[in-house]
Design a protein around this motif. Structure first.
Motif, mmCIF file in Angstrom:
data_model
loop_
_atom_site.group_PDB
_atom_site.id
_atom_site.type_symbol
_atom_site.label_atom_id
_atom_site.label_comp_id
_atom_site.label_asym_id
_atom_site.label_seq_id
_atom_site.Cartn_x
_atom_site.Cartn_y
_atom_site.Cartn_z
ATOM 1 N N THR A 64 30.336 59.552 45.030
ATOM 2 C CA THR A 64 30.190 60.133 43.690
ATOM 3 C C THR A 64 31.411 59.799 42.833
ATOM 4 O O THR A 64 32.485 59.482 43.354
ATOM 5 C CB THR A 64 30.056 61.669 43.771
ATOM 6 N N ALA A 65 31.223 59.899 41.519
ATOM 7 C CA ALA A 65 32.318 59.603 40.587
ATOM 8 C C ALA A 65 33.501 60.533 40.833
ATOM 9 O O ALA A 65 34.660 60.120 40.758
ATOM 10 C CB ALA A 65 31.837 59.734 39.148
ATOM 11 N N ARG A 66 33.232 61.782 41.169
ATOM 12 C CA ARG A 66 34.314 62.739 41.431
ATOM 13 C C ARG A 66 35.130 62.314 42.653
ATOM 14 O O ARG A 66 36.360 62.352 42.648
ATOM 15 C CB ARG A 66 33.747 64.140 41.635
ATOM 16 N N ASN A 67 34.432 61.912 43.729
ATOM 17 C CA ASN A 67 35.138 61.463 44.937
ATOM 18 C C ASN A 67 35.909 60.171 44.692
ATOM 19 O O ASN A 67 37.018 59.995 45.206
ATOM 20 C CB ASN A 67 34.158 61.283 46.096
ATOM 21 N N ARG A 68 35.317 59.242 43.915
ATOM 22 C CA ARG A 68 36.038 58.010 43.580
ATOM 23 C C ARG A 68 37.299 58.335 42.788
ATOM 24 O O ARG A 68 38.347 57.723 42.988
ATOM 25 C CB ARG A 68 35.142 57.065 42.773
ATOM 26 N N ALA A 69 37.197 59.311 41.882
ATOM 27 C CA ALA A 69 38.358 59.700 41.081
ATOM 28 C C ALA A 69 39.457 60.281 41.957
ATOM 29 O O ALA A 69 40.642 60.005 41.753
ATOM 30 C CB ALA A 69 37.948 60.714 40.009
ATOM 31 N N ARG A 70 39.077 61.060 42.978
ATOM 32 C CA ARG A 70 40.086 61.627 43.892
ATOM 33 C C ARG A 70 40.812 60.533 44.656
ATOM 34 O O ARG A 70 42.033 60.583 44.825
ATOM 35 C CB ARG A 70 39.408 62.592 44.870
ATOM 36 N N VAL A 71 40.055 59.550 45.129
ATOM 37 C CA VAL A 71 40.685 58.424 45.822
ATOM 38 C C VAL A 71 41.589 57.660 44.857
ATOM 39 O O VAL A 71 42.679 57.217 45.216
ATOM 40 C CB VAL A 71 39.625 57.489 46.452
ATOM 41 N N GLY A 72 41.142 57.514 43.599
ATOM 42 C CA GLY A 72 41.956 56.843 42.583
ATOM 43 C C GLY A 72 43.287 57.541 42.367
ATOM 44 O O GLY A 72 44.330 56.894 42.212
ATOM 45 N N LEU A 73 43.282 58.877 42.374
ATOM 46 C CA LEU A 73 44.537 59.631 42.227
ATOM 47 C C LEU A 73 45.460 59.364 43.418
ATOM 48 O O LEU A 73 46.673 59.209 43.251
ATOM 49 C CB LEU A 73 44.240 61.134 42.105
ATOM 50 N N ALA A 74 44.879 59.294 44.618
ATOM 51 C CA ALA A 74 45.687 58.981 45.808
ATOM 52 C C ALA A 74 46.257 57.568 45.723
ATOM 53 O O ALA A 74 47.418 57.333 46.085
ATOM 54 C CB ALA A 74 44.844 59.138 47.070
ATOM 55 N N LEU A 75 45.447 56.631 45.215
ATOM 56 C CA LEU A 75 45.912 55.242 45.110
ATOM 57 C C LEU A 75 47.079 55.120 44.143
ATOM 58 O O LEU A 75 47.950 54.270 44.332
ATOM 59 C CB LEU A 75 44.770 54.340 44.645
ATOM 60 N N ALA A 76 47.086 55.949 43.105
ATOM 61 C CA ALA A 76 48.209 55.915 42.161
ATOM 62 C C ALA A 76 49.519 56.220 42.882
ATOM 63 O O ALA A 76 50.552 55.604 42.621
ATOM 64 C CB ALA A 76 47.980 56.916 41.027
ATOM 65 N N GLY A 77 49.470 57.156 43.828
ATOM 66 C CA GLY A 77 50.656 57.453 44.627
ATOM 67 C C GLY A 77 51.037 56.313 45.546
ATOM 68 O O GLY A 77 52.215 55.981 45.703
ATOM 69 N N ILE A 78 50.012 55.671 46.150
ATOM 70 C CA ILE A 78 50.265 54.548 47.059
ATOM 71 C C ILE A 78 50.943 53.400 46.326
ATOM 72 O O ILE A 78 51.796 52.703 46.884
ATOM 73 C CB ILE A 78 48.945 54.080 47.711
ATOM 74 N N LEU A 79 50.581 53.195 45.058
ATOM 75 C CA LEU A 79 51.171 52.107 44.278
ATOM 76 C C LEU A 79 52.679 52.261 44.095
ATOM 77 O O LEU A 79 53.372 51.296 43.780
ATOM 78 C CB LEU A 79 50.487 52.014 42.898
ATOM 79 N N LEU A 80 53.193 53.476 44.291
ATOM 80 C CA LEU A 80 54.639 53.692 44.154
ATOM 81 C C LEU A 80 55.423 53.273 45.396
ATOM 82 O O LEU A 80 56.628 53.067 45.332
ATOM 83 C CB LEU A 80 54.917 55.173 43.858
ATOM 84 N N VAL A 81 54.734 53.144 46.534
ATOM 85 C CA VAL A 81 55.422 52.861 47.802
ATOM 86 C C VAL A 81 56.240 51.570 47.756
ATOM 87 O O VAL A 81 57.406 51.561 48.171
ATOM 88 C CB VAL A 81 54.410 52.850 48.973
ATOM 89 N N PRO A 82 55.668 50.441 47.264
ATOM 90 C CA PRO A 82 56.471 49.221 47.230
ATOM 91 C C PRO A 82 57.732 49.361 46.393
ATOM 92 O O PRO A 82 58.771 48.789 46.724
ATOM 93 C CB PRO A 82 55.530 48.183 46.617
ATOM 94 N N GLY A 83 57.650 50.135 45.318
ATOM 95 C CA GLY A 83 58.824 50.330 44.470
ATOM 96 C C GLY A 83 59.934 51.055 45.207
ATOM 97 O O GLY A 83 61.111 50.685 45.113
ATOM 98 N N LEU A 84 59.577 52.074 45.970
ATOM 99 C CA LEU A 84 60.578 52.821 46.731
ATOM 100 C C LEU A 84 61.187 51.949 47.834
ATOM 101 O O LEU A 84 62.401 51.979 48.059
ATOM 102 C CB LEU A 84 59.938 54.070 47.335
ATOM 103 N N ALA A 85 60.346 51.155 48.493
ATOM 104 C CA ALA A 85 60.849 50.242 49.532
ATOM 105 C C ALA A 85 61.788 49.208 48.926
ATOM 106 O O ALA A 85 62.805 48.839 49.521
ATOM 107 C CB ALA A 85 59.685 49.557 50.241
ATOM 108 N N THR A 86 61.457 48.746 47.725
ATOM 109 C CA THR A 86 62.295 47.756 47.045
ATOM 110 C C THR A 86 63.662 48.331 46.709
ATOM 111 O O THR A 86 64.688 47.661 46.869
ATOM 112 C CB THR A 86 61.612 47.271 45.755
ATOM 113 N N LEU A 87 63.693 49.575 46.227
ATOM 114 C CA LEU A 87 64.976 50.201 45.867
ATOM 115 C C LEU A 87 65.886 50.305 47.087
ATOM 116 O O LEU A 87 67.091 50.045 46.997
ATOM 117 C CB LEU A 87 64.731 51.578 45.253
ATOM 118 N N TRP A 88 65.306 50.653 48.224
ATOM 119 C CA TRP A 88 66.099 50.754 49.457
ATOM 120 C C TRP A 88 66.647 49.384 49.862
ATOM 121 O O TRP A 88 67.819 49.236 50.203
ATOM 122 C CB TRP A 88 65.261 51.357 50.572
#
Length: 199
Positions: A64-88
């Motif tokens: 459903t669109a609601r479930n896809r949106a929830r996964v999308g919110l989680a993916l937004a957080g995942i997209l930050l991981v490479p940035g944090l690894a890069t800073l380290w």
């Protein structure tokens, strides 16, 4: 073209994109560690993140669109991981500022560019289909292609103009900033999608 056919085609493309990203992660991570490159390390972690994003998209497609949106919110957080690894990794490089091998830096960046351009071209027709999920996959591939051009340039600058760790460091930090902006865009798209699904 019906929605069911489009979903099937998108699923096939996303699966291929996930496998390509996972395969090149192994190549780029190995070279990054071998030559001590911040930008290649950041980009390799980004390939791993892209593979994870695409596998999550596969799991969420058809829901459903609601479930896809929830996964999308989680993916937004995942997209930050490479940035944090890069800073380290960048912090470690500041303490040991040795320039990476410019030839291997540019060559590996060129291989990454070929993979990411292929993925972006495969995903571009679906970027509006599947809401924030497809947008996340397309933005990742597009941003990575831009980052790869910068990696190639850093190798050329290091080889011919400035034999220093700084071109590699600058590009690595720019990749981190670009991923943060992509995370913001995906978060906004997922929030809008969630509001629409709830109305």
């Amino acid at each position: 073209m019906t929605s069911a056919i489009t979903d099937h085609q998108l699923r096939r493309v996303v699966r291929l994109v996930a496998v390509l990203n996972l395969a090149y992660f192994g190549i780029e991570f190995t070279v990054a560690r071998m030559i001590g490159s911040v930008s290649l390390f950041a980009d390799s972690i980004d390939f791993l993140e892209d593979a994870s994003v695409n596998f999550l998209i596969l799991a969420a497609l058809g829901r459903t669109a609601r479930n896809r949106a929830r996964v999308g919110l989680a993916l937004a957080g995942i997209l930050l991981v490479p940035g944090l690894a890069t800073l380290w990794t960048a912090w470690e490089k500041f303490n040991s500022p040795i320039s990476p091998d410019p030839g291997l830096l540019s060559l590996t960046g060129a291989g990454a560019l070929a993979v990411n351009l292929s993925c972006a071209f495969m995903l571009v027709r679906y970027r509006q289909h599947g809401g924030s999920l497809s947008k996340a996959a397309f933005l990742s591939a597009r941003n990575d292609a831009v980052a790869n051009v910068a990696i190639i340039a850093a190798g050329l600058v290091t080889a011919f103009l400035w034999a220093s760790a700084w071109p590699d460091l600058i590009v690595g930090l720019a990749i981190a900033a670009m991923n943060a902006d992509a995370a913001r865009e995906v978060w906004q798209a997922a929030r809008d999608e969630h509001k629409t699904a709830g109305s």
